[in-house]
Design a protein around this motif. Structure first.
Motif, PDB file in Angstrom:
ATOM      1  N   ALA A   1       0.838  -1.196   0.000  1.00 20.70           N
ATOM      2  CA  ALA A   1       0.000   0.000   0.000  1.00 20.70           C
ATOM      3  C   ALA A   1       0.874   1.247   0.000  1.00 20.70           C
ATOM      4  CB  ALA A   1      -0.924   0.015   1.223  1.00 20.70           C
ATOM      5  N   LEU A   2       0.299   2.329  -0.511  1.00 24.82           N
ATOM      6  CA  LEU A   2       0.966   3.621  -0.540  1.00 24.82           C
ATOM      7  C   LEU A   2       0.099   4.667   0.158  1.00 24.82           C
ATOM      8  CD1 LEU A   2       1.932   3.741  -4.360  1.00 24.82           C
ATOM      9  CD2 LEU A   2       3.286   2.769  -2.480  1.00 24.82           C
ATOM     10  N   PHE A   3       0.737   5.522   0.969  1.00 25.28           N
ATOM     11  CA  PHE A   3       0.106   6.720   1.505  1.00 25.28           C
ATOM     12  C   PHE A   3       0.698   7.891   0.717  1.00 25.28           C
ATOM     13  CE2 PHE A   3      -0.829   5.166   6.149  1.00 25.28           C
ATOM     14  CZ  PHE A   3      -1.826   4.349   5.654  1.00 25.28           C
ATOM     15  N   VAL A   4      -0.076   8.469  -0.180  1.00 25.60           N
ATOM     16  CA  VAL A   4       0.467   9.415  -1.152  1.00 25.60           C
ATOM     17  C   VAL A   4      -0.043  10.835  -0.920  1.00 25.60           C
ATOM     18  CG1 VAL A   4       0.804   9.873  -3.612  1.00 25.60           C
ATOM     19  CG2 VAL A   4       0.503   7.516  -2.822  1.00 25.60           C
ATOM     20  N   ASP A   5       0.891  11.768  -0.804  1.00 24.76           N
ATOM     21  CA  ASP A   5       0.548  13.184  -0.748  1.00 24.76           C
ATOM     22  C   ASP A   5      -0.021  13.607  -2.101  1.00 24.76           C
ATOM     23  OD1 ASP A   5       0.533  15.915   0.204  1.00 24.76           O
ATOM     24  OD2 ASP A   5       2.342  16.243  -0.995  1.00 24.76           O
ATOM     25  N   LEU A   6      -0.830  14.652  -2.104  1.00 23.75           N
ATOM     26  CA  LEU A   6      -1.443  15.098  -3.350  1.00 23.75           C
ATOM     27  C   LEU A   6      -0.705  16.282  -3.995  1.00 23.75           C
ATOM     28  CD1 LEU A   6      -5.329  14.844  -2.864  1.00 23.75           C
ATOM     29  CD2 LEU A   6      -3.935  13.827  -4.659  1.00 23.75           C
ATOM     30  N   TRP A   7      -0.765  17.431  -3.315  1.00 21.93           N
ATOM     31  CA  TRP A   7      -0.242  18.657  -3.903  1.00 21.93           C
ATOM     32  C   TRP A   7       1.282  18.580  -4.032  1.00 21.93           C
ATOM     33  CZ3 TRP A   7      -3.722  23.339  -3.051  1.00 21.93           C
ATOM     34  CH2 TRP A   7      -3.388  24.368  -3.941  1.00 21.93           C
ATOM     35  N   GLY A   8       1.786  18.711  -5.257  1.00 28.46           N
ATOM     36  CA  GLY A   8       3.216  18.624  -5.507  1.00 28.46           C
ATOM     37  C   GLY A   8       3.677  17.234  -5.885  1.00 28.46           C
ATOM     38  N   CYS A   9       2.785  16.253  -5.703  1.00 26.07           N
ATOM     39  CA  CYS A   9       3.130  14.866  -6.026  1.00 26.07           C
ATOM     40  C   CYS A   9       2.225  14.294  -7.117  1.00 26.07           C
ATOM     41  CB  CYS A   9       3.035  13.989  -4.776  1.00 26.07           C
ATOM     42  SG  CYS A   9       4.172  14.481  -3.461  1.00 26.07           S
ATOM     43  N   VAL A  10       0.910  14.485  -6.951  1.00 27.77           N
ATOM     44  CA  VAL A  10      -0.057  13.972  -7.916  1.00 27.77           C
ATOM     45  C   VAL A  10      -0.621  15.098  -8.789  1.00 27.77           C
ATOM     46  CG1 VAL A  10      -2.209  12.670  -8.185  1.00 27.77           C
ATOM     47  CG2 VAL A  10      -0.620  12.079  -6.354  1.00 27.77           C
ATOM     48  N   HIS A  11      -0.713  16.296  -8.234  1.00 25.27           N
ATOM     49  CA  HIS A  11      -1.121  17.466  -9.015  1.00 25.27           C
ATOM     50  C   HIS A  11      -0.352  18.679  -8.535  1.00 25.27           C
ATOM     51  CE1 HIS A  11      -3.472  19.503  -5.878  1.00 25.27           C
ATOM     52  NE2 HIS A  11      -4.042  18.350  -5.578  1.00 25.27           N
ATOM     53  N   ASP A  12      -0.364  19.742  -9.339  1.00 22.28           N
ATOM     54  CA  ASP A  12       0.372  20.961  -8.997  1.00 22.28           C
ATOM     55  C   ASP A  12      -0.540  22.107  -8.591  1.00 22.28           C
ATOM     56  OD1 ASP A  12      -0.786  21.754 -11.375  1.00 22.28           O
ATOM     57  OD2 ASP A  12       1.101  22.196 -12.417  1.00 22.28           O
ATOM     58  N   GLY A  13      -1.774  21.773  -8.207  1.00 21.72           N
ATOM     59  CA  GLY A  13      -2.734  22.806  -7.833  1.00 21.72           C
ATOM     60  C   GLY A  13      -3.530  23.313  -9.005  1.00 21.72           C
ATOM     61  N   VAL A  14      -3.165  22.889 -10.202  1.00 24.20           N
ATOM     62  CA  VAL A  14      -3.860  23.311 -11.416  1.00 24.20           C
ATOM     63  C   VAL A  14      -4.267  22.101 -12.251  1.00 24.20           C
ATOM     64  CG1 VAL A  14      -3.680  24.642 -13.560  1.00 24.20           C
ATOM     65  CG2 VAL A  14      -2.585  25.496 -11.472  1.00 24.20           C
ATOM     66  N   ARG A  15      -3.336  21.162 -12.405  1.00 27.80           N
ATOM     67  CA  ARG A  15      -3.588  19.985 -13.247  1.00 27.80           C
ATOM     68  C   ARG A  15      -2.823  18.779 -12.702  1.00 27.80           C
ATOM     69  NH1 ARG A  15      -0.314  23.499 -15.694  1.00 27.80           N
ATOM     70  NH2 ARG A  15      -2.061  24.492 -16.720  1.00 27.80           N
ATOM     71  N   ALA A  16      -3.257  17.596 -13.148  1.00 23.84           N
ATOM     72  CA  ALA A  16      -2.600  16.358 -12.739  1.00 23.84           C
ATOM     73  C   ALA A  16      -1.197  16.285 -13.311  1.00 23.84           C
ATOM     74  CB  ALA A  16      -3.410  15.162 -13.218  1.00 23.84           C
ATOM     75  N   ILE A  17      -0.313  15.618 -12.575  1.00 30.66           N
ATOM     76  CA  ILE A  17       1.034  15.323 -13.061  1.00 30.66           C
ATOM     77  C   ILE A  17       0.942  13.980 -13.787  1.00 30.66           C
ATOM     78  CG2 ILE A  17       3.418  14.882 -12.384  1.00 30.66           C
ATOM     79  CD1 ILE A  17       2.866  16.647  -9.883  1.00 30.66           C
ATOM     80  N   PRO A  18       1.050  13.981 -15.120  1.00 33.49           N
ATOM     81  CA  PRO A  18       0.778  12.757 -15.897  1.00 33.49           C
ATOM     82  C   PRO A  18       1.544  11.535 -15.431  1.00 33.49           C
ATOM     83  CG  PRO A  18       1.024  14.642 -17.356  1.00 33.49           C
ATOM     84  CD  PRO A  18       1.410  15.116 -15.984  1.00 33.49           C
ATOM     85  N   GLY A  19       2.845  11.670 -15.197  1.00 33.98           N
ATOM     86  CA  GLY A  19       3.633  10.516 -14.776  1.00 33.98           C
ATOM     87  C   GLY A  19       3.156   9.932 -13.469  1.00 33.98           C
ATOM     88  N   ALA A  20       2.677  10.787 -12.565  1.00 31.91           N
ATOM     89  CA  ALA A  20       2.209  10.311 -11.271  1.00 31.91           C
ATOM     90  C   ALA A  20       0.936   9.489 -11.417  1.00 31.91           C
ATOM     91  CB  ALA A  20       1.971  11.497 -10.345  1.00 31.91           C
ATOM     92  N   VAL A  21       0.009   9.996 -12.220  1.00 32.07           N
ATOM     93  CA  VAL A  21      -1.245   9.278 -12.445  1.00 32.07           C
ATOM     94  C   VAL A  21      -0.962   7.906 -13.065  1.00 32.07           C
ATOM     95  CG1 VAL A  21      -3.362   9.252 -13.805  1.00 32.07           C
ATOM     96  CG2 VAL A  21      -2.677  11.331 -12.600  1.00 32.07           C
ATOM     97  N   GLU A  22      -0.070   7.874 -14.036  1.00 30.58           N
ATOM     98  CA  GLU A  22       0.271   6.609 -14.695  1.00 30.58           C
ATOM     99  C   GLU A  22       0.920   5.631 -13.714  1.00 30.58           C
ATOM    100  OE1 GLU A  22       2.756   7.823 -17.889  1.00 30.58           O
ATOM    101  OE2 GLU A  22       1.159   8.943 -18.907  1.00 30.58           O
TER     102      GLU A  22
END
Length: 290
Positions: free
Chosen positions: A16-37
């Motif tokens: 399992a992963l506990f994943v932060d969102l802002w700065g890791c999965v999105h930048d406050g505006v849009r998703a970070i493509p590599g992270a979603v993948e």
């Protein structure tokens, strides 16, 4: 510490992963493509993903926001927010029943009683001079120095009011713009002699909530959980305090200090120096989640 270039290099070691969102999965505006993948691929192999965020919003509000950012539901299993953790405490009356809301209007959902509480305390939002305590979900103006709130905070401190901080983050980057968060106000209030109560990372309540969310879908021990984040004082400190392995994202809040260019890897020398300066003990480091 090991520098990696992809989550897949180490993901098989964790259930399992506990994943932060802002700065890791999105930048406050849009998703970070590599992270979603990367997260989607991890879940496709059976891994569980709990998003652990210092957002003051309830879980449902964060889920709606993620849709707008382009983060699909296939990238995660559940969400634990500091807002939900703090709301439970607020509706237990931890700062009183008449509260002054220090935060933007769009955080109004924070004051909706959680469905899991059978008998929530009645909470009334009032002006500062009528309040028993403060509920801080963020600054009124995220671009303004928190010091502009000193008069209000001084009045509150003089009356012995507690401040509930729904988001311990000090700053975040919304795209290319750095913004102040509720944690900066809470830190100032504490510095002024007031009492601030925290419920997000790095404090235990949000990790307890994350484990509860995870336990609803799988029974996974701590040694099989990997924490992922970019905040030294929140994500890293929280993982260390909870004795969880940490994948630190150097291209987030510490990008300049670690010499991490966008989409690239950190400079090993700068990374070592900076991690030592801020006291981070990371199991792994990656430039961006991918």
């Amino acid at each position: 510490m090991q520098i990696v270039t992809a989550l897949s290099q180490i993901s098989d070691r964790y259930e399992a992963l506990f994943v932060d969102l802002w700065g890791c999965v999105h930048d406050g505006v849009r998703a970070i493509p590599g992270a979603v993948e990367a997260l989607t691929a991890y879940r496709d192999k059976g891994g569980k993903v709990i998003l652990v965020t210092n957002s003051p919003r309830p879980r449902a509000g964060v889920a709606r926001q993620l849709v707008g950012f382009g983060v699909p539901e296939t990238a995660y299993d559940d969400i634990a927010t500091s807002g939900d953790s703090a709301r439970l405490a607020m509706f237990d009356g931890i700062v009183g029943r008449r509260v002054w809301h220090l935060g933007p209007p769009h955080d109004a959902g924070f004051f909706e009683p959680p469905s899991i509480l059978s008998d929530p305390a009645p909470i009334e939002r009032v002006s500062l001079d009528q309040a028993e305590g403060i509920v801080c979900t963020g600054p009124f103006d995220p671009s303004a120095d928190p010091g502009t709130l000193r008069p209000e905070l001084l009045a509150a401190k003089t009356r012995g009011m507690k401040l509930l901080c729904a988001n311990p983050d000090i700053v975040v980057d919304r795209g290319e713009v750095r913004e102040w968060c509720a944690g900066a106000i809470a830190a100032l209030y504490t510095e002024m002699g007031g009492e601030s109560l925290y419920f997000g990372k790095p404090h235990p309540p949000i990790y307890d909530l994350a484990r509860r969310r995870l336990a609803r879908i799988a029974d996974i021990p701590d040694h099989a959980i990997l924490a992922i984040g970019d905040g030294p004082a929140t994500d890293a400190a929280g993982a260390m305090g909870e004795d969880l392995d940490l994948l630190f994202i150097s291209g987030g809040l510490g990008a300049a200090e670690t010499g991490t260019v966008r989409g690239g890897d950190p400079d090993p020398g700068k990374l070592d120096r900076w991690l030592g300066e801020v006291g981070i003990e990371a199991t792994y480091v990656i430039g961006t989640l991918r």
